[in-house]
Write a protein that holds these residues in place. Structure first.
Motif, short mmCIF file in Angstrom:
data_model
loop_
_atom_site.label_atom_id
_atom_site.label_comp_id
_atom_site.label_asym_id
_atom_site.label_seq_id
_atom_site.Cartn_x
_atom_site.Cartn_y
_atom_site.Cartn_z
N VAL A 163 -84.69 72.42 32.23
CA VAL A 163 -85.47 72.52 33.39
C VAL A 163 -85.00 71.47 34.42
N LYS A 164 -84.60 70.27 34.07
CA LYS A 164 -83.87 69.40 34.88
C LYS A 164 -82.42 69.90 35.65
N ALA A 165 -81.83 70.64 35.07
CA ALA A 165 -80.52 71.32 35.45
C ALA A 165 -80.94 72.40 36.63
N GLY A 166 -82.04 73.12 36.29
CA GLY A 166 -82.26 74.34 37.17
C GLY A 166 -83.05 73.50 38.37
N GLN A 167 -83.62 72.55 38.53
CA GLN A 167 -84.17 71.66 39.72
C GLN A 167 -83.19 71.18 40.43
N ALA A 168 -81.94 70.63 39.83
CA ALA A 168 -80.85 70.16 40.54
C ALA A 168 -80.27 71.26 41.20
N ARG A 169 -80.14 72.15 40.71
CA ARG A 169 -79.51 73.47 41.60
C ARG A 169 -79.96 73.71 42.58
N ARG A 170 -81.40 74.07 42.59
CA ARG A 170 -82.22 74.47 43.67
C ARG A 170 -82.15 73.55 44.80
N ASP A 171 -82.11 72.29 44.61
CA ASP A 171 -82.17 71.24 45.54
C ASP A 171 -80.88 71.46 46.20
N SER A 172 -79.76 71.43 45.53
CA SER A 172 -78.37 71.25 46.25
C SER A 172 -78.24 72.34 47.09
N ASN A 173 -79.07 73.54 46.84
CA ASN A 173 -78.80 74.75 48.00
C ASN A 173 -79.47 74.73 49.16
#
Length: 173
Positions: A163-173
């Motif tokens: 969940v943490k990794a997925g949120q980081a990906r969404r924030d960087s885009n």
């Protein structure tokens, strides 16, 4: 200021002294309400007469009134003292009558309110009814020896990391 009884006896007539003598402490408590009322009337009458006589003597001393006797009054201290003695007796009788009236008076609203507050404060503690009669001991909670859901602790860590990794990906885009 209190006056000694010997001074009262000298200043008053025999009838007046009998009435005043009844107004002193031990005797006044034994008098009934009716006797106190009668004493009150007599004392008022005696005091009124003493006041009138003292006023007449003051007028005679100033020369404003004709003397009542053969010679004009030269001093009215005795009559003034008589009025003070009778006034003191009146105060004692009035105080005793007020005490009797207060004792006869029913409780006021304030007494009822204080009693209600006292009862309310006494009942502040919650009273829980008992469970009544039971066959044996009351029911006790038994822990389940085996948990209903078995989750591998590693699985919990894997999911939260995903969940943490997925949120980081969404924030960087």
């Amino acid at each position: 200021m209190s006056v000694p009884i010997s001074t009262e006896k000298r200043a008053l007539t025999a009838k007046e002294f009998e009435v005043v003598e009844q107004t002193h402490y031990p005797a006044i408590c034994e008098l009934s309400r009716e006797a106190l009322s009668d004493s009150l009337k007599l004392l008022r009458e005696y005091r009124r007469k003493a006041r009138d006589r003292a006023q007449q003597q003051r007028r005679e001393m100033r020369g404003k009134a004709e003397p009542r006797g053969t010679v004009a009054a030269s001093d009215n201290a005795g009559t003034e003292r008589k009025g003070e003695i009778l006034s003191g007796a009146l105060k004692r009788v009035n105080r005793e009558l007020a005490r009797i009236r207060k004792a006869e008076k029913p409780n006021g609203q304030g007494d009822y309110a204080r009693r209600a507050l006292e009862l309310k404060r006494e009942n502040r503690v919650r009273h829980h009814p008992s469970s009544g009669r039971t066959a044996n001991r009351s029911m006790t909670m038994v822990e389940n020896p085996e948990p209903t859901v078995s989750v591998d602790p590693r699985e919990i860590g894997r999911v939260s990391q995903a969940v943490k990794a997925g949120q980081a990906r969404r924030d960087s885009n």
